[in-house]
Design a protein around this motif. Structure first.
Motif, PDB file in Angstrom:
ATOM      1  N   ASP A  25     -11.464   0.508   0.466  1.00  0.00           N
ATOM      2  CA  ASP A  25     -10.160   0.837  -0.090  1.00  0.00           C
ATOM      3  C   ASP A  25      -9.261   1.215   1.084  1.00  0.00           C
ATOM      4  O   ASP A  25      -9.530   2.200   1.770  1.00  0.00           O
ATOM      5  CB  ASP A  25     -10.291   1.993  -1.081  1.00  0.00           C
ATOM      6  CG  ASP A  25      -9.018   2.225  -1.859  1.00  0.00           C
ATOM      7  OD1 ASP A  25      -7.923   2.126  -1.267  1.00  0.00           O
ATOM      8  OD2 ASP A  25      -9.110   2.513  -3.067  1.00  0.00           O
ATOM      9  N   LEU A  63      -4.555   7.856   2.926  1.00  0.00           N
ATOM     10  CA  LEU A  63      -3.480   7.965   1.932  1.00  0.00           C
ATOM     11  C   LEU A  63      -4.092   8.432   0.616  1.00  0.00           C
ATOM     12  O   LEU A  63      -5.282   8.219   0.378  1.00  0.00           O
ATOM     13  CB  LEU A  63      -2.807   6.606   1.731  1.00  0.00           C
ATOM     14  CG  LEU A  63      -2.147   5.994   2.969  1.00  0.00           C
ATOM     15  CD1 LEU A  63      -1.723   4.549   2.686  1.00  0.00           C
ATOM     16  CD2 LEU A  63      -0.959   6.822   3.403  1.00  0.00           C
ATOM     17  N   SER A 108      -3.502  -4.543  -8.578  1.00  0.00           N
ATOM     18  CA  SER A 108      -4.435  -4.296  -7.474  1.00  0.00           C
ATOM     19  C   SER A 108      -5.200  -5.576  -7.144  1.00  0.00           C
ATOM     20  O   SER A 108      -5.557  -6.340  -8.036  1.00  0.00           O
ATOM     21  CB  SER A 108      -5.430  -3.195  -7.842  1.00  0.00           C
ATOM     22  OG  SER A 108      -4.758  -1.986  -8.102  1.00  0.00           O
ATOM     23  N   ARG A 118      -6.339   2.466   1.137  1.00  0.00           N
ATOM     24  CA  ARG A 118      -5.723   3.786   0.975  1.00  0.00           C
ATOM     25  C   ARG A 118      -6.646   4.862   1.557  1.00  0.00           C
ATOM     26  O   ARG A 118      -6.218   5.729   2.312  1.00  0.00           O
ATOM     27  CB  ARG A 118      -5.449   4.097  -0.496  1.00  0.00           C
ATOM     28  CG  ARG A 118      -4.207   3.451  -1.043  1.00  0.00           C
ATOM     29  CD  ARG A 118      -4.062   3.781  -2.533  1.00  0.00           C
ATOM     30  NE  ARG A 118      -2.746   3.450  -3.001  1.00  0.00           N
ATOM     31  CZ  ARG A 118      -1.714   4.290  -3.028  1.00  0.00           C
ATOM     32  NH1 ARG A 118      -1.859   5.520  -2.604  1.00  0.00           N
ATOM     33  NH2 ARG A 118      -0.544   3.902  -3.471  1.00  0.00           N
ATOM     34  N   LEU A 162       0.886  -1.164   0.000  1.00  0.00           N
ATOM     35  CA  LEU A 162       0.000   0.000   0.000  1.00  0.00           C
ATOM     36  C   LEU A 162       0.915   1.203   0.000  1.00  0.00           C
ATOM     37  O   LEU A 162       1.743   1.332   0.914  1.00  0.00           O
ATOM     38  CB  LEU A 162      -0.848  -0.034   1.266  1.00  0.00           C
ATOM     39  CG  LEU A 162      -2.204   0.611   1.248  1.00  0.00           C
ATOM     40  CD1 LEU A 162      -3.076   0.056   0.153  1.00  0.00           C
ATOM     41  CD2 LEU A 162      -2.877   0.433   2.586  1.00  0.00           C
ATOM     42  N   ALA A 163       0.793   2.048  -1.018  1.00  0.00           N
ATOM     43  CA  ALA A 163       1.746   3.152  -1.201  1.00  0.00           C
ATOM     44  C   ALA A 163       3.137   2.516  -1.237  1.00  0.00           C
ATOM     45  O   ALA A 163       3.346   1.558  -1.962  1.00  0.00           O
ATOM     46  CB  ALA A 163       1.588   4.208  -0.124  1.00  0.00           C
ATOM     47  N   VAL A 171      -6.018  -3.438  -2.037  1.00  0.00           N
ATOM     48  CA  VAL A 171      -4.607  -3.131  -1.805  1.00  0.00           C
ATOM     49  C   VAL A 171      -3.915  -2.952  -3.161  1.00  0.00           C
ATOM     50  O   VAL A 171      -4.441  -3.368  -4.193  1.00  0.00           O
ATOM     51  CB  VAL A 171      -3.920  -4.242  -0.976  1.00  0.00           C
ATOM     52  CG1 VAL A 171      -4.597  -4.385   0.387  1.00  0.00           C
ATOM     53  CG2 VAL A 171      -3.913  -5.575  -1.701  1.00  0.00           C
ATOM     54  N   ASP A 172      -2.746  -2.322  -3.152  1.00  0.00           N
ATOM     55  CA  ASP A 172      -2.018  -2.079  -4.402  1.00  0.00           C
ATOM     56  C   ASP A 172      -1.525  -3.379  -5.030  1.00  0.00           C
ATOM     57  O   ASP A 172      -1.523  -3.531  -6.240  1.00  0.00           O
ATOM     58  CB  ASP A 172      -0.837  -1.143  -4.162  1.00  0.00           C
ATOM     59  CG  ASP A 172      -1.282   0.254  -3.759  1.00  0.00           C
ATOM     60  OD1 ASP A 172      -2.488   0.567  -3.871  1.00  0.00           O
ATOM     61  OD2 ASP A 172      -0.422   1.043  -3.316  1.00  0.00           O
ATOM     62  N   GLU A 199      -5.538   8.444  -2.925  1.00  0.00           N
ATOM     63  CA  GLU A 199      -6.088   7.366  -3.757  1.00  0.00           C
ATOM     64  C   GLU A 199      -5.364   7.363  -5.090  1.00  0.00           C
ATOM     65  O   GLU A 199      -4.813   8.371  -5.516  1.00  0.00           O
ATOM     66  CB  GLU A 199      -7.588   7.566  -3.963  1.00  0.00           C
ATOM     67  CG  GLU A 199      -8.376   7.273  -2.697  1.00  0.00           C
ATOM     68  CD  GLU A 199      -9.866   7.118  -2.955  1.00  0.00           C
ATOM     69  OE1 GLU A 199     -10.237   6.732  -4.068  1.00  0.00           O
ATOM     70  OE2 GLU A 199     -10.631   7.380  -2.020  1.00  0.00           O
ATOM     71  N   GLN A 200      -5.357   6.216  -5.742  1.00  0.00           N
ATOM     72  CA  GLN A 200      -4.783   6.126  -7.079  1.00  0.00           C
ATOM     73  C   GLN A 200      -5.614   5.133  -7.872  1.00  0.00           C
ATOM     74  O   GLN A 200      -6.383   4.363  -7.313  1.00  0.00           O
ATOM     75  CB  GLN A 200      -3.316   5.708  -7.023  1.00  0.00           C
ATOM     76  CG  GLN A 200      -3.073   4.261  -6.664  1.00  0.00           C
ATOM     77  CD  GLN A 200      -1.592   3.903  -6.731  1.00  0.00           C
ATOM     78  OE1 GLN A 200      -0.746   4.734  -6.441  1.00  0.00           O
ATOM     79  NE2 GLN A 200      -1.283   2.684  -7.093  1.00  0.00           N
TER      80      GLN A 200
END
Length: 154
Positions: free
Chosen positions: A58, A65, A74, A60, A12-13, A90-91, A67-68
């Motif tokens: 989500d 954090l 993902s 994030r 995440l990030a 999660v990323d 968002e993206q």
């Protein structure tokens, strides 16, 4: 040496996080979600996972954090908290590792912008730091009640 803890690692990030394997039901690719009005902004909707309606949040957004956009990496990590299934976006979900409980330290006040109340601890694994989530707090009681209402409304 302490007890071994089996942990699923996800990103995440720019941080690596972990949750205990026994709390994870499955890891899914991103899928279409049905938006639900009047919920927290980090609640992205619900999915129909093999006949079960699962609310999805989500992480994030939950942690404040930025968002993206979702990518091919993902994932939705389906966890079970208090006998309720919840999806966490999660990323990426990286791997499963064993963590020695002696390597886990109390969390600092803040890690990567995430407040300590969401954290169970930080594991030092060589030159890696793995942040272990406190799922009870990530989904605190009032939010769980709200999510259970979502499940019941479907």
């Amino acid at each position: 040496m302490g007890a071994e803890l089996k942990v699923i690692v996800f990103a995440l990030a720019d941080e690596e996080y972990g949750v205990e394997v026994e709390k994870v039901k499955t890891i899914e690719r991103m899928m279409p979600m049905t938006r639900v009005p009047k919920t927290y902004s980090f609640v992205k909707g619900v999915i129909n996972l093999r006949g079960v309606v699962v609310p999805v949040i989500d992480l994030r957004g939950r942690f404040g954090l930025p968002e993206q956009d979702y990518t091919d990496n993902s994932r939705i990590v389906i966890i079970v908290v208090n006998e309720m299934e919840v999806g966490l976006i999660v990323d990426s979900a990286n791997d499963v590792i064993d963590v020695d409980s002696d390597a886990i330290q109390d969390p600092p006040e803040i890690v990567g912008g995430v407040r300590a109340k969401y954290l169970q601890g930080v594991a030092k694994l060589g030159d890696r730091l793995l942040v272990l989530l406190n799922l009870q707090e990530v989904l605190n009681k009032s939010e769980i009640v709200k999510l259970e209402e979502l499940e019941g409304a479907e």
